[in-house]
Design a protein around this motif. Structure first.
Motif, PDB file in Angstrom:
ATOM      1  N   SER A   5       0.864  -1.159  -0.264  1.00  0.00           N
ATOM      2  CA  SER A   5      -0.005   0.023   0.129  1.00  0.00           C
ATOM      3  C   SER A   5       0.749   1.223  -0.032  1.00  0.00           C
ATOM      4  O   SER A   5       2.041   1.091   0.527  1.00  0.00           O
ATOM      5  CB  SER A   5      -0.956   0.028   1.148  1.00  0.00           C
ATOM      6  N   LEU A   6       0.328   2.199  -0.613  1.00  0.00           N
ATOM      7  CA  LEU A   6       1.091   3.525  -0.575  1.00  0.00           C
ATOM      8  C   LEU A   6       0.786   4.363   0.650  1.00  0.00           C
ATOM      9  O   LEU A   6       1.590   5.208   0.904  1.00  0.00           O
ATOM     10  CB  LEU A   6       0.407   4.241  -1.844  1.00  0.00           C
ATOM     11  N   TRP A  35       5.329  -0.589   2.178  1.00  0.00           N
ATOM     12  CA  TRP A  35       5.472   0.051   0.645  1.00  0.00           C
ATOM     13  C   TRP A  35       7.154   0.141   0.656  1.00  0.00           C
ATOM     14  O   TRP A  35       7.723   0.223   1.636  1.00  0.00           O
ATOM     15  CB  TRP A  35       5.119   1.553   0.701  1.00  0.00           C
TER      16      TRP A  35
END
Lengths: 124, 619, 545
Positions: B6-7, B63
């Motif tokens: 995920s960012l 990330w």
């Protein structure tokens, strides 16, 4: 023969090389005069040239110039000769730049003595 | 338990990084700039908070930028421990963002743009530390944090601030660039990786001497930022920074980054088992215990409020380190829970110190007698937080300290429990006088404060106590002016102002140090009179005055003009007249937070997070 | 022209020919120096890119035999001079081409200019390219001297007398150093009979049938290494042979300082790396353990002494000059670790990659720092560190660039300065060289000691009163005034903000190069892993026997 005499008689070129090297280095380090420093530098380089040439020496060897259809013969090693030729050129170029700088310094400060120069410059 | 690519961890770090150029670009429009600052704080908190439910369920967000050095990725991972620190920093930044605006505008500070930009940068680095997935990544953000906070410490651009900045850089870079980097490299060499959770195996089989050396370097490197003695002295000096900095950074984000680093090292790099096998937990616990006692004792004698708070911070941070290094699950819970608990309480205290500074320019504790009249809400919040610091129930500090005490006993190290209890008593000893003075004393009716006004080591006999009132006042209040009037009346024709020269020395150069001849300023004649008429006590009084004056010369460079006005503290109502809501709001919110943590710790999420962490470590 | 093996020849010949063209054209058109140099260096950049893509692409190591003399037989020595492009030389070529163009931009308006400058400058680039690409130890000497002579003239190119004194001092020390190198080459020639690097390495290892075995412990070879190392240490300005360097950096015109700080000492350190790895090879150091120990010790002293001397300086350029002494100490230190007999494969590899990264990174950073210093000197005539007071407000962009580059120098991650240090320290630890690891780690704090002074002056010291732009005392600023005067931030991330136009003092080229160097320094920090991968074949080749 003692080893010392042996060295002096058969390897005198190397002895001379070491002497010149030492003298040159000594001038560079200890002389207060900038021109003499440059001369010392030249001496130092000359010592190197001598070293190379001496290392190429071969008893009874000819100059390594092979004529057209050259015959079998004993030549001294050509490589150091080439090196010395090149190094001489380099040395001349360096000396030329050094002299140009010396002229500039003398024109500005009127002296080439390092200690005087230091004094003059600290006054600025 | 699953890991989600995920960012979001990156966004949480990046949002305040992106804000920096915006803040700088809007330097000509303070309102826009400050709005950006607040919006960024809110956005950061929202992003971090959005990950909380999933993290509590055991998921992790990750990330990665890719390989940074062989075997080391530049990666961020939102795991429970990271969430604890990130959530705390970003939540408290929201309050601090408002408070800082009020503070900086209230004081008309210079270089506000640099201040807010560096502040945003510091928070980016702090969240980066929280989410860093491995030691090298944490080191990157750790160094960036040092760099970003330097402009805040040296903000004042005075010699004192620059000296503090130099010291700060030296300490933190020695801690970071030398010790943490060395420890990180050593861990990498020994374990072949620096990823949290993956190194314990390699370290347990490595050469114990080297493993111990790496632990010592990492613990000391992070410990410098956490104010572990003897490397603590940068922290009190860094208090020259504006108070929002002292509050959020030097009580929460920066120093806790050090404590958090210690937590990472103990829990995720080595793991409690390996730490216990290596036998390095106990020495660290001993250092922490020494620090928490010694700092409390030093705090007793600090008369500058922020410096006293700084020593209190040093002491309280050692609670965290102590809890972690005791290695028992309960102790670890206590240590970790103390991270948010102390943050809420200490932030309240610093906010109070700051608002007092903005409103009254008062920095020194002896000048604060009776200030409860002037700033009732502030001092109430201060009292609540101070009570929490001492571990009084219903405030956050109690819960964490309870766990720490139980944890210390559990691992059969009752001596540390004793240290904790003694420290609690000392906490009361250095906070109670402030609270007492604020509410139950007045500038001209204060008791002696021998601990801060007396010479070190005490002195024989209580001489001239009534002349030694340390609180400054040179106003003409009822009683003394009446007396002065009477004296003036009884000495007709002797109102030659010349003798004033005699009485002028220490007293008048440091009016706030002296309360004896209170009418001098308004009526020179009275001064002359009283000089003559109180002949008997004069010698010793003069002597005492000099002592005190010398004592206070140390901070003459502050050019402070604090303390109550000539009429004592004016009375302000409880409806927020005492200051702007831009500052009062955050104070009350954070103080409420401290109470919530103390009354319903589970609902406040932090305890739940801590339990998830401890479960993860024990499993 | 699709064969990339001609690229090395063109890379060397182009600037030298262009130098002659500049000189001749200058007789007729005195202002033609700039366009000719620009064209030549842009072409040079293209060639460098071509070479790099070939070397890092499929071709790997490229060898060009000048004059195509070849070798008389399969196992015989090369007759002519070989130009060799491997990953290390290609890296240097790219670096030189990039910095060459940058310096052209820096000197465009700020000077020095003129025909002699451009001619000497192009000669310098030619010499540097030659050192990077040659595969012959004597040829290396020649190019070192071309580089040297060009540098001596450039240092004195603003015709100021102090610069001439500094240049002469540099000339005497530098030529002595080069001569010592030549002496070492002579010894090598005597011992082996060849000057070709690859042949030398093979002969020293005892591969040809006419030698009795490895010659590493031969006194001639040992003496040769001692002379070569000493000579190159002079060129790289390693303490205590650095004495020429601070004066030359300080007195040279600012634009020239940028070039020589970024390239000339760098090429000395490169030559040392090249000779150690490709001529003497790690096997030599294995056979004579004392040599690596001496190198590591000398380099450690240089790291510490350079920093200590830098702290004591009051002039900006001298501070940075001594800083270079320290930083090149680090590069040589890494080389010493890479060839250290105690270093295993992984330690040597890490240290070598660290050495290359630090060499490149330092060139970018130091060039950028001198550019920023030049810009600040043009803006406000700031020559000493005290002059920097308050410039954070007056020249925000240049100050920010200087601050960022300073942090990179300290080794603040994620910029490139840290990355090199990381590799080197990993190498030292893997090799169990603990005292060395301590020195490397402490170098952070030592560097900080002089960089922090810059920050303090730039951002946290009010400008001296009387100076209208920064005269306000912090205490009594009105809010508006504070806002207007506000600006500049030493924040840490890669974003560069343009607060306001730089004051007319520093031309755009200077500002752009300083900022570009700062950005590049940070980007390189993230490119480290890819770069290490690209170097991998080279590293295993030179280390992995």
């Amino acid at each position: 023969m003692t080893p010392l005499v042996d060295v002096l008689t058969s390897r005198y070129a190397y002895v001379l090389f070491a002497l010149l090297l030492g003298i040159g280095l000594y001038m560079i380090v200890s002389s207060q005069n900038l021109v003499k420093k440059v001369i010392g530098l030249n001496l130092f380089q000359t010592a190197l040239f001598l070293f190379f040439i001496a290392s190429a020496y071969l008893a009874g060897g000819q100059a390594p110039i092979v004529h057209h259809g050259g015959k079998e013969a004993t030549y001294v090693s050509p490589l150091p000769q080439v090196i010395v030729l090149t190094a001489i050129v380099v040395g001349i170029a360096v000396t030329a730049v050094a002299l140009a700088l010396l002229v500039r310094i003398y024109a500005e400060y009127g002296t080439l003595e390092e200690d005087v120069l230091r004094e003059v410059r600290s006054d600025d | 338990m699953s890991t989600v690519e995920s960012l979001r961890p990156l966004l949480a770090v990046a949002i305040s990084t992106v804000a920096i150029p915006l803040i700088v670009a809007s330097y000509r429009r303070p309102n826009v700039r400050d709005s950006i600052s607040v919006l960024t704080a809110l956005g950061k908190f929202a992003i971090v908070a959005s990950m909380l439910p999933a993290v509590l369920n055991g998921d992790e967000f990750r990330w990665s930028l890719g390989t940074y050095a062989p075997g080391v990725e530049f990666a961020l991972r939102a795991d429970p421990l990271g969430m604890l620190f990130a959530l705390l920093s970003s939540l408290l930044w929201v309050f601090t963002a408002f408070y800082a605006i009020g503070y900086m505008r209230g004081l008309d500070e210079h270089s506000q743009t640099r201040f807010f930009a560096a502040f945003a940068g510091s928070l980016a680095a702090a969240v980066g530390i929280a989410f860093a997935e491995n030691l090298l990544t944490i080191f990157v953000f750790y160094e960036l944090l040092s760099v970003a906070t330097y402009p805040l410490v040296a903000h004042d651009e005075t010699d004192e601030a620059r000296a503090a900045g130099r010291k700060y850089l030296l300490y933190t870079f020695f801690g970071g660039g030398v010790l943490v980097l060395g420890g990180t490299a050593l861990v990498y060499v020994l374990a072949g990786t620096t990823t949290f959770g993956a190194t314990a195996q390699g370290l347990s089989t490595a050469d114990p001497t080297l493993a111990k050396a790496a632990f010592a370097m990492l613990a000391a490197g992070f410990g410098i930022k956490a104010g572990l003695m003897p490397a603590h002295s940068w922290l009190p000096d860094a208090m020259v920074a504006p108070t929002p900095v002292s509050g959020l950074l030097h009580a929460v984000a920066v120093v806790k980054a050090g404590a958090f680093g210690v937590a990472r090292v103990i829990l995720d790099v080595y793991g409690p088992d390996v730490v216990s096998d290596l036998g390095v937990g106990l020495p660290l616990a001993a250092v922490a215990a020494f620090t928490l006692l010694a700092a409390s004792v030093i705090a007793l004698r600090q008369d500058h409020l922020k410096r006293r708070l700084a020593y209190s911070t040093i002491s309280q941070l050692s609670y965290i380190v102590l809890g972690l290094s005791l290695l028992g699950p309960t102790a670890i819970t206590g240590g970790l829970l103390h991270i948010p608990a102390h943050a809420f309480m200490k932030l309240t205290l610093f906010f109070c110190a700051g608002i007092i500074h903005v409103e009254t320019h008062t920095d020194y504790i002896p000048e604060m007698d009776g200030i409860g009249k002037r700033m009732p809400l502030t001092m109430t919040a201060f009292s609540i937080a101070a009570a929490g610091m001492a571990g009084i129930p219903l405030v956050a500090g109690f819960v964490s300290k309870w766990f720490l005490l139980v944890g210390a006993v559990q691992v059969n190290e009752a001596i540390f429990a004793v240290a904790l209890l003694v420290s609690g008593v000392l906490n009361i000893a250095y906070f109670w006088p402030i609270v007492y003075g604020a509410f139950f004393e007045s500038p001209d009716g204060a008791d002696e404060k021998p601990l801060i006004s007396g010479p070190l080591g005490g002195r024989e006999g209580p001489r001239n106590i009534q002349l030694l009132k340390p609180a400054g006042s040179h106003g003409s209040h009822g009683e003394s002016s009446g007396m002065g009037g009477a004296l003036a009346g009884s000495s007709d024709g002797r109102d030659d102002p010349a003798p004033l020269e005699d009485g002028e020395y220490a007293v008048d150069r440091h009016p706030s140090d002296h309360a004896g001849d209170s009418a001098t300023e308004n009526d020179p004649a009275v001064a002359a009179e009283s000089d003559d008429s109180v002949d008997v006590g004069d010698d010793s009084a003069g002597h005492d005055e000099e002592t005190i004056a010398d004592d206070h010369d140390d901070h003459a460079d502050h050019a402070h003009h604090g303390g109550p006005g000539p009429d004592g503290w004016e009375r302000r109502r409880w409806t927020g007249e005492e200051s702007t809501w831009l500052m009062l709001g955050p104070i009350l919110a954070v103080a409420t937070g401290a109470l919530v943590l103390g009354i319903v710790p589970y609902e406040a999420q932090f305890l739940e997070l801590v339990e998830v962490i401890v479960e993860g470590v024990s499993a | 022209m699709t064969d990339p093996t001609v690229a090395p020849v063109l890379l060397i010949a182009l600037p030298i020919v262009a130098a002659a063209v500049v000189l001749l054209a200058g007789l007729r058109w005195p202002r033609s120096g700039w366009p000719i140099s620009l064209v030549a260096l842009v072409l040079e950049g293209g060639l460098a890119a071509w070479l790099a893509s070939a070397v890092f692409g499929d071709s790997g190591r490229l060898v060009h035999e000048l004059g195509a003399y070849g070798r008389p037989g399969e196992n015989e020595f090369a007759v002519g001079i070989e130009l060799v492009a491997d990953a290390l030389s290609a890296t240097m070529v790219g670096l030189i081409a990039l910095i060459a163009l940058s310096v052209l931009a820096v000197t465009r308006r700020a000077g020095p200019r003129g025909v002699p400058f451009y001619a000497a400058y192009l000669m310098l680039i030619g010499g540097l390219m030659g050192v990077s690409l040659t595969g012959d130890v004597f040829n290396l000497f020649v190019f070192l001297e071309i580089t040297g002579i060009a540098t001596y003239t450039l240092v004195a190119s603003n015709r100021s007398a102090p610069a001439a004194v500094a240049a002469l001092k540099y000339l005497i020390v530098g030529t002595t150093g080069a001569s010592l190198y030549l002496l070492g080459v002579g010894y090598l020639l005597m011992a082996t009979g060849t000057l070709n690097m690859a042949d030398l390495a093979a002969t020293l290892a005892g591969e040809p049938s006419f030698v009795d075995g490895p010659m590493y412990t031969d006194p001639l070879v040992l003496a040769s290494f001692a002379f070569i190392a000493t000579g190159l240490f002079v060129k790289a300005a390693i303490f205590p042979l650095h004495t020429w360097q601070p004066g030359a950096y300080d007195e040279a015109p600012d634009g020239v300082t940028v070039a020589i700080s970024a390239l000339v000492s760098t090429i000395g350190a490169y030559a040392f790396l090249r000779i150690s790895l490709s001529v003497f090879t790690p096997a030599f150091f294995e056979a004579t353990p004392i040599v690596a120990t001496v190198i590591v010790t000398v380099a450690s002293v240089s790291v510490v002494a350079g920093s200590a001397l830098a702290v004591m300086q009051s002039r900006i350029k001298r501070t940075f000059a001594y800083s270079s002494v320290s930083q090149f100490g680090l590069v040589v230190l890494a080389t010493g670790i890479a060839v250290h007999p105690d270093a295993g494969a992984s330690a040597a590899e890490a240290a070598l990659i660290g050495a290359v990264i630090h060499l490149v990174g330092h060139a970018v950073v130091k060039g950028g720092l001198f550019t920023a210093a030049m810009g600040l000197a043009l803006d406000s005539d700031a020559r000493t560190i005290d002059d920097l007071a308050g410039l954070g407000r007056q020249s925000p962009v240049l100050s920010a660039a200087m601050a960022l580059l300073g942090l990179t120098l300290v080794g603040v991650p994620p910029a490139v300065g840290f990355l090199g240090k990381w590799y080197i320290v990993i190498g030292a630890m893997n090799a169990d060289l603990w005292p060395v690891a301590v020195v490397i780690l402490l170098s952070t704090v030592l560097t900080l000691a002089y960089v922090a002074r810059l920050f303090e002056q730039l951002y946290f010291t009010p400008a001296p009163s009387g100076d209208e732009a920064g005269a306000e005392a912090p205490a009594d600023t009105s809010d508006d005034h504070a806002m207007a005067a506000d600006g500049g931030n030493s924040a840490d991330d890669g974003t560069e903000e343009h607060l306001s136009d730089p004051t007319p003092g520093a031309p755009f080229g200077v500002v752009a190069v300083a900022v570009g160097a700062a950005i590049l320094a940070i980007l390189l920090g993230f490119a480290g892993a890819e770069f290490a991968d690209a170097l991998e074949p080279f590293v295993t080749e030179v280390l992995g026997q």
